[in-house]
Design a protein around this motif. Structure first.
Motif, PDB file in Angstrom:
ATOM      1  N   LEU A 238       0.834  -1.204   0.000  1.00  0.00           N
ATOM      2  CA  LEU A 238       0.000   0.000   0.000  1.00  0.00           C
ATOM      3  C   LEU A 238       0.870   1.256   0.000  1.00  0.00           C
ATOM      4  O   LEU A 238       0.591   2.218  -0.723  1.00  0.00           O
ATOM      5  N   ALA A 239       1.922   1.248   0.794  1.00  0.00           N
ATOM      6  CA  ALA A 239       2.830   2.399   0.842  1.00  0.00           C
ATOM      7  C   ALA A 239       3.475   2.634  -0.519  1.00  0.00           C
ATOM      8  O   ALA A 239       3.594   3.783  -0.980  1.00  0.00           O
ATOM      9  N   ARG A 240       3.908   1.558  -1.187  1.00  0.00           N
ATOM     10  CA  ARG A 240       4.530   1.703  -2.504  1.00  0.00           C
ATOM     11  C   ARG A 240       3.519   2.201  -3.535  1.00  0.00           C
ATOM     12  O   ARG A 240       3.839   3.054  -4.375  1.00  0.00           O
ATOM     13  N   ALA A 241       2.299   1.684  -3.473  1.00  0.00           N
ATOM     14  CA  ALA A 241       1.269   2.101  -4.428  1.00  0.00           C
ATOM     15  C   ALA A 241       0.921   3.575  -4.249  1.00  0.00           C
ATOM     16  O   ALA A 241       0.742   4.304  -5.235  1.00  0.00           O
ATOM     17  N   ALA A 242       0.841   4.025  -3.015  1.00  0.00           N
ATOM     18  CA  ALA A 242       0.533   5.425  -2.761  1.00  0.00           C
ATOM     19  C   ALA A 242       1.640   6.333  -3.277  1.00  0.00           C
ATOM     20  O   ALA A 242       1.383   7.379  -3.896  1.00  0.00           O
ATOM     21  N   GLU A 243       2.893   5.928  -3.025  1.00  0.00           N
ATOM     22  CA  GLU A 243       4.027   6.731  -3.494  1.00  0.00           C
ATOM     23  C   GLU A 243       4.055   6.796  -5.019  1.00  0.00           C
ATOM     24  O   GLU A 243       4.285   7.866  -5.608  1.00  0.00           O
ATOM     25  N   ALA A 244       3.793   5.658  -5.669  1.00  0.00           N
ATOM     26  CA  ALA A 244       3.806   5.634  -7.130  1.00  0.00           C
ATOM     27  C   ALA A 244       2.707   6.489  -7.722  1.00  0.00           C
ATOM     28  O   ALA A 244       2.876   7.111  -8.779  1.00  0.00           O
ATOM     29  N   PHE A 250      -3.780   7.327   2.985  1.00  0.00           N
ATOM     30  CA  PHE A 250      -5.205   7.429   3.295  1.00  0.00           C
ATOM     31  C   PHE A 250      -6.039   7.542   2.034  1.00  0.00           C
ATOM     32  O   PHE A 250      -7.131   6.958   1.946  1.00  0.00           O
ATOM     33  N   ALA A 251      -5.549   8.271   1.033  1.00  0.00           N
ATOM     34  CA  ALA A 251      -6.298   8.385  -0.222  1.00  0.00           C
ATOM     35  C   ALA A 251      -6.475   7.015  -0.862  1.00  0.00           C
ATOM     36  O   ALA A 251      -7.539   6.704  -1.410  1.00  0.00           O
ATOM     37  N   CYS A 252      -5.440   6.168  -0.786  1.00  0.00           N
ATOM     38  CA  CYS A 252      -5.552   4.807  -1.330  1.00  0.00           C
ATOM     39  C   CYS A 252      -6.567   3.985  -0.544  1.00  0.00           C
ATOM     40  O   CYS A 252      -7.371   3.250  -1.122  1.00  0.00           O
ATOM     41  N   ARG A 302     -16.694   6.936 -12.896  1.00  0.00           N
ATOM     42  CA  ARG A 302     -17.045   7.043 -14.314  1.00  0.00           C
ATOM     43  C   ARG A 302     -16.705   5.748 -15.039  1.00  0.00           C
ATOM     44  O   ARG A 302     -15.808   5.020 -14.619  1.00  0.00           O
ATOM     45  N   PRO A 303     -17.409   5.458 -16.118  1.00  0.00           N
ATOM     46  CA  PRO A 303     -17.103   4.253 -16.889  1.00  0.00           C
ATOM     47  C   PRO A 303     -15.632   4.253 -17.329  1.00  0.00           C
ATOM     48  O   PRO A 303     -15.116   5.276 -17.790  1.00  0.00           O
ATOM     49  N   GLY A 304     -14.985   3.124 -17.164  1.00  0.00           N
ATOM     50  CA  GLY A 304     -13.585   3.002 -17.572  1.00  0.00           C
ATOM     51  C   GLY A 304     -12.580   3.440 -16.536  1.00  0.00           C
ATOM     52  O   GLY A 304     -11.370   3.308 -16.757  1.00  0.00           O
ATOM     53  N   ASP A 305     -13.036   3.974 -15.389  1.00  0.00           N
ATOM     54  CA  ASP A 305     -12.098   4.394 -14.352  1.00  0.00           C
ATOM     55  C   ASP A 305     -11.279   3.215 -13.844  1.00  0.00           C
ATOM     56  O   ASP A 305     -11.804   2.104 -13.647  1.00  0.00           O
ATOM     57  N   THR A 306      -9.988   3.466 -13.635  1.00  0.00           N
ATOM     58  CA  THR A 306      -9.129   2.492 -12.979  1.00  0.00           C
ATOM     59  C   THR A 306      -9.000   2.863 -11.509  1.00  0.00           C
ATOM     60  O   THR A 306      -9.431   3.952 -11.083  1.00  0.00           O
ATOM     61  N   PHE A 307      -8.386   1.964 -10.742  1.00  0.00           N
ATOM     62  CA  PHE A 307      -8.178   2.317  -9.337  1.00  0.00           C
ATOM     63  C   PHE A 307      -7.251   3.520  -9.223  1.00  0.00           C
ATOM     64  O   PHE A 307      -7.419   4.352  -8.320  1.00  0.00           O
ATOM     65  N   THR A 430      -5.978  -6.474  -4.614  1.00  0.00           N
ATOM     66  CA  THR A 430      -6.027  -6.398  -6.078  1.00  0.00           C
ATOM     67  C   THR A 430      -5.402  -5.110  -6.581  1.00  0.00           C
ATOM     68  O   THR A 430      -4.569  -5.115  -7.497  1.00  0.00           O
ATOM     69  N   VAL A 431      -5.771  -3.989  -5.981  1.00  0.00           N
ATOM     70  CA  VAL A 431      -5.335  -2.702  -6.524  1.00  0.00           C
ATOM     71  C   VAL A 431      -3.892  -2.389  -6.170  1.00  0.00           C
ATOM     72  O   VAL A 431      -3.216  -1.660  -6.904  1.00  0.00           O
ATOM     73  N   VAL A 432      -3.400  -2.917  -5.049  1.00  0.00           N
ATOM     74  CA  VAL A 432      -1.986  -2.720  -4.718  1.00  0.00           C
ATOM     75  C   VAL A 432      -1.113  -3.469  -5.726  1.00  0.00           C
ATOM     76  O   VAL A 432      -0.070  -2.974  -6.160  1.00  0.00           O
TER      77      VAL A 432
END
Length: 466
Positions: A238-244, A250-252, A302-307, A430-432
């Motif tokens: 989660l920390a790596r995903a947020a930084e990237a 918290f937003a993640c 919205r349609p097509g939005d990714t995480f 999944t999203v991380v």
């Protein structure tokens, strides 16, 4: 003395809590409780003097709450009420000690007669007990909780040596916050903030999962808590995903929960609550009081939005809400509630820097510290049960994140909340791993849950078909 000239006005959030208190005076949903395991011989006379010193430093703790001329108000007392109780359970076992300390914290407050603070030492042996520090949320928030523990232990350390415990005076007061809030609401800046909020929330409805029972007209404010701890690999991911993504952790977390709500309900435009602090200025850092302002944060899928899109949107919406965070959300008049669910993150490293730390790694007791000849450890204690349909409190340590899902048992079953917790963790995993996954492709359940669902619905899986 409780004459009108002694009555002090309440903040907007206090007025809201007073209304809730009047609707359910026998509820403990707004009790905020800390329990400290005390090993060693506690000097009860010194502890009683320390409680008094705590009340003398913080006026909110030596106040009564009532109504005068149809308006709620606070009545400060020149002399503190007796806020300390000794409950002696000689010979009780561990289970009995834990149950009694839980009940001591969860006993409802009588704000008009007893005030908002209760400190109870539940003792089963001369050198083994639990110190319960309970305060009504009308005078308390997460920062205040740490202040209460720090000041009480500091005063006790003085009192146990025979020195009269005198805590340093607070340079500001909660009344200063109430006055500043009143001036802001009457100002042009306050009027513009109200307009911006109304524009930002136009057309949005609360996010809500399917309920196990219809929501009653009057909430009973009773509930339970499901606790989970995120696996270590998920926390680091989660920390790596947020930084990237260039957003906060918290937003993640918020985006993942928004994703779960969207996938489970089909809602693509909804609000969740995000509790924030209205403390402003250095002077308020030492003030005990309720500075909580739960901000409605909008999710628009919205349609097509990714995480990745969801996380960026959540980050923007939180920053937008914080930009107008001085405006009390309780004043945002709407025909429907702003939110039925809320999520927030507590940085335990910063919050509990000067007091015993909360438990980690699935333990019921945190690491013990030595104070005034005692070994003290914080016990795991459920909070805020029944305030909303669901309130998710995330606690982040240096390398850990735990989650407490406090729910209203009048509308949700524990099994439902456990499925929500499972779903949240599944979305996070999944999203991380793949933040560019389209929201529509994020799996809702694992194979075992799908099989169970199909069985309940009379369906068959592919390998069960003839």
């Amino acid at each position: 003395m409780t004459t009108t000239d002694r009555c002090r006005p309440l903040s907007v959030v206090q007025q809201s809590m007073w209304t809730t208190y009047c609707l359910a005076p026998g509820s403990s949903a707004y009790n905020t409780v800390l329990r400290l395991r005390m090993r060693g011989r506690v000097d009860t006379d010194a502890l009683a003097r320390a409680v008094r010193a705590l009340q003398e430093r913080h006026e909110q703790l030596r106040s009564l709450f009532t109504e005068r001329e149809g308006r709620p108000c606070r009545v400060p007392l020149d002399e503190p009420l007796d806020g300390f109780v000794l409950l002696d359970l000689a010979g009780a076992d561990e289970k009995g000690l834990m149950a009694a300390s839980h009940d001591a914290g969860m006993t409802p407050f009588r704000l008009e007669a007893e005030g908002p603070l209760r400190v109870v030492l539940v003792r089963r042996a001369p050198e083994d007990g639990v110190l319960v520090i309970a305060a009504h949320h009308i005078v308390n928030d997460f920062v205040s909780r740490a202040l209460l523990v720090r000041d009480l232990l500091s005063a006790y350390a003085d009192a146990v040596t025979g020195v009269a415990p005198v805590l340093p005076a607070v340079v500001a007061s909660y009344d200063d916050h109430v006055d500043a809030e009143r001036r802001f609401l009457a100002s042009e800046a306050g009027e513009k903030a109200a307009v911006r909020w109304q524009e930002a929330l136009a057309g949005a409805v609360p996010g809500e999962f399917a309920l196990d029972r219809p929501r009653p007209a009057v909430r009973a404010y009773e509930g339970g808590t499901v606790e989970r701890r995120l696996p270590a690999d998920l926390v680091s991911g989660l920390a790596r995903a947020a930084e990237a993504a260039g957003v906060t952790s918290f937003a993640c977390l918020l985006a993942a929960f928004q994703t779960l709500v969207h996938r489970w309900t089909g809602q693509d435009d909804f609000l969740l609550g995000v509790p924030a602090t209205a403390r402003a200025g250095r002077g308020m850092r030492e003030v005990v009081g309720c500075f909580t302002n739960t901000l409605p944060v909008r999710a628009l899928v919205r349609p097509g939005d990714t995480f990745h899109d969801m996380a960026a949107s959540a980050d923007r919406e939180v920053l937008r809400a914080l930009g107008d965070g001085r405006y009390p959300s309780a004043l945002l008049n709407r025909s429907t509630p702003l939110y039925h669910m809320a999520l927030f993150l507590v940085d335990t490293e910063r919050m509990y820097r000067s007091v015993p730390r909360p438990p980690e790694d699935g333990c019921s007791e945190g690491p013990s510290v030595s104070r005034a000849g005692l070994r003290i450890g914080m016990l795991d204690t459920a909070q805020q049960e029944g305030q909303l349909d669901l309130l998710v409190r995330m606690e982040q340590g240096p390398k850990t994140i735990s989650a407490a899902y406090s729910y209203d048992s009048g509308v949700l079953d524990r099994a439902t909340v456990e499925r929500i917790a499972n779903g949240f963790e599944r979305v996070l995993r999944t999203v991380v791993a793949a933040p560019d996954t389209p929201v529509a492709d994020i799996p809702l359940m694992d194979g075992d849950e799908l099989l169970e669902l199909l069985r309940l619905g009379g369906g068959t899986t592919s390998h069960e078909r003839p």
